[in-house]
Design a protein around this motif. Structure first.
Motif, PDB file in Angstrom:
ATOM      1  N   THR A 129     -10.088  13.210 -76.839  1.00 25.33           N
ATOM      2  CA  THR A 129      -9.956  12.567 -75.536  1.00 25.33           C
ATOM      3  C   THR A 129     -11.268  11.878 -75.186  1.00 25.33           C
ATOM      4  O   THR A 129     -12.340  12.464 -75.301  1.00 25.33           O
ATOM      5  N   GLN A 130     -11.165  10.619 -74.778  1.00 23.13           N
ATOM      6  CA  GLN A 130     -12.351   9.825 -74.470  1.00 23.13           C
ATOM      7  C   GLN A 130     -12.444   9.590 -72.961  1.00 23.13           C
ATOM      8  O   GLN A 130     -11.452   9.355 -72.300  1.00 23.13           O
ATOM      9  N   GLU A 131     -13.672   9.656 -72.453  1.00 25.10           N
ATOM     10  CA  GLU A 131     -13.902   9.409 -71.032  1.00 25.10           C
ATOM     11  C   GLU A 131     -14.957   8.326 -70.890  1.00 25.10           C
ATOM     12  O   GLU A 131     -16.052   8.438 -71.438  1.00 25.10           O
ATOM     13  N   THR A 132     -14.623   7.263 -70.188  1.00 22.49           N
ATOM     14  CA  THR A 132     -15.572   6.167 -69.976  1.00 22.49           C
ATOM     15  C   THR A 132     -15.796   5.971 -68.481  1.00 22.49           C
ATOM     16  O   THR A 132     -14.933   6.285 -67.656  1.00 22.49           O
ATOM     17  N   THR A 133     -16.945   5.475 -68.125  1.00 25.24           N
ATOM     18  CA  THR A 133     -17.292   5.256 -66.721  1.00 25.24           C
ATOM     19  C   THR A 133     -17.467   3.771 -66.466  1.00 25.24           C
ATOM     20  O   THR A 133     -18.209   3.089 -67.185  1.00 25.24           O
ATOM     21  N   SER A 134     -16.762   3.272 -65.454  1.00 19.16           N
ATOM     22  CA  SER A 134     -16.884   1.874 -65.063  1.00 19.16           C
ATOM     23  C   SER A 134     -17.859   1.765 -63.895  1.00 19.16           C
ATOM     24  O   SER A 134     -17.575   2.227 -62.794  1.00 19.16           O
ATOM     25  N   SER A 135     -19.016   1.174 -64.144  1.00 16.80           N
ATOM     26  CA  SER A 135     -20.008   1.009 -63.083  1.00 16.80           C
ATOM     27  C   SER A 135     -19.846  -0.317 -62.356  1.00 16.80           C
ATOM     28  O   SER A 135     -20.351  -0.505 -61.249  1.00 16.80           O
ATOM     29  N   ALA A 178     -14.664   7.610 -63.607  1.00 15.66           N
ATOM     30  CA  ALA A 178     -14.341   7.855 -65.010  1.00 15.66           C
ATOM     31  C   ALA A 178     -12.891   7.500 -65.319  1.00 15.66           C
ATOM     32  O   ALA A 178     -11.996   7.699 -64.494  1.00 15.66           O
ATOM     33  N   ILE A 179     -12.697   6.960 -66.492  1.00 11.98           N
ATOM     34  CA  ILE A 179     -11.365   6.673 -67.002  1.00 11.98           C
ATOM     35  C   ILE A 179     -11.164   7.527 -68.248  1.00 11.98           C
ATOM     36  O   ILE A 179     -11.952   7.451 -69.189  1.00 11.98           O
ATOM     37  N   LYS A 180     -10.111   8.328 -68.230  1.00  8.85           N
ATOM     38  CA  LYS A 180      -9.853   9.234 -69.349  1.00  8.85           C
ATOM     39  C   LYS A 180      -8.725   8.688 -70.216  1.00  8.85           C
ATOM     40  O   LYS A 180      -7.650   8.358 -69.718  1.00  8.85           O
TER      41      LYS A 180
END
Length: 248
Positions: free
Chosen positions: A132-138, A144-146
């Motif tokens: 599972t990947q978690e990214t953050t949109s600044s 966070a988007i999982k």
């Protein structure tokens, strides 16, 4: 006396099934796509399918919605008959992103004291499941988007061996039936079990690394045995219940 695939043949699955039954040695060039491979031994011969090349030799090959069924024969008076899928000459290893590895005893001759072994092996690395990947949109402050990972599961009902240069269990449910043994081994490198791996073990799970073995999963088994061995063994998950063997 049956259908033949040459060593240069390319098998492209379109959600179909390729069955190899009672053929001691069969070699194909490459396999790709989504579908099912069934390899069954018979009481007179084991069955082996060997893959000689990768679709893309520059990286590990990824399989999605790809199922592997391996059926062995247990016998009384001779060695059990094996079922093997061998990526012996394929480059860089394989990633099984989603699907199921299922192993069964398709026939028992006599008392069945000699067990056949179901084997999935590679000359490169083997990886099961995706994390599972978690990214953050600044940019827009949305937090966070999982992205949910995918699972490649094990349904072990016969003695089973999974072997590569390194082996990673990333996201899986590993089920081992009573009286069955699952051996996961790395011939030159590491074995890693991630925290998204779940065990339902009533038999024996043996993890064997030439180098480091890391176990990050939570393991709880009222029955079954777990054996961990490697040059260095690190347990960061929680292990309780059942029987544990640690060491060489």
């Amino acid at each position: 006396a049956g259908d033949t695939l040459a060593t240069s043949a390319k098998v492209i699955f379109q959600k179909g099934e390729l069955s190899v039954i009672g053929v001691a040695d069969k070699t194909v060039g490459s396999i790709d796509g989504s579908g099912t491979i069934t390899i069954d031994a018979t009481k007179t011969a084991g069955s082996t399918l060997k893959v000689t090349s990768n679709v893309d030799s520059t990286k590990a090959q990824t399989f999605k919605d790809f199922n592997i069924n391996l059926g062995v024969v247990n016998t009384a008076s001779q060695a059990g008959q094996n079922a093997t899928l061998d990526f012996g000459d394929a480059n860089n290893g394989q990633v099984f992103a989603s699907g199921v590895l299922k192993t069964t005893v398709v026939e028992t001759v006599g008392s069945g004291t000699a067990h056949g072994v179901a084997t999935l092996q590679s000359s490169g690395s083997l990886t099961f499941g995706t994390a599972t990947q978690e990214t953050t949109s600044s940019t827009h402050g949305n937090g966070a988007i999982k992205v949910q990972g995918t699972s490649y599961n094990f349904d072990v009902q016969a003695d089973t061996k999974v072997a590569g240069t390194t082996v990673n269990l990333v996201t899986s449910t590993v089920s081992v039936a009573e009286g069955s043994k699952l051996t996961v081994s790395a011939s030159t490198g590491n074995v890693a079990v991630y925290d998204e791996v779940a065990f339902q073990n009533k038999g024996l799970v043996s993890l064997e690394a030439k180098q480091d073995l890391t176990f990050d999963a939570d393991y709880d088994a009222s029955a079954g045995k777990l054996a961990l061995s490697g040059a260095n063994v690190t347990v960061t998950g929680t292990i309780k219940g059942g029987e544990l063997q640690l060491g060489a």
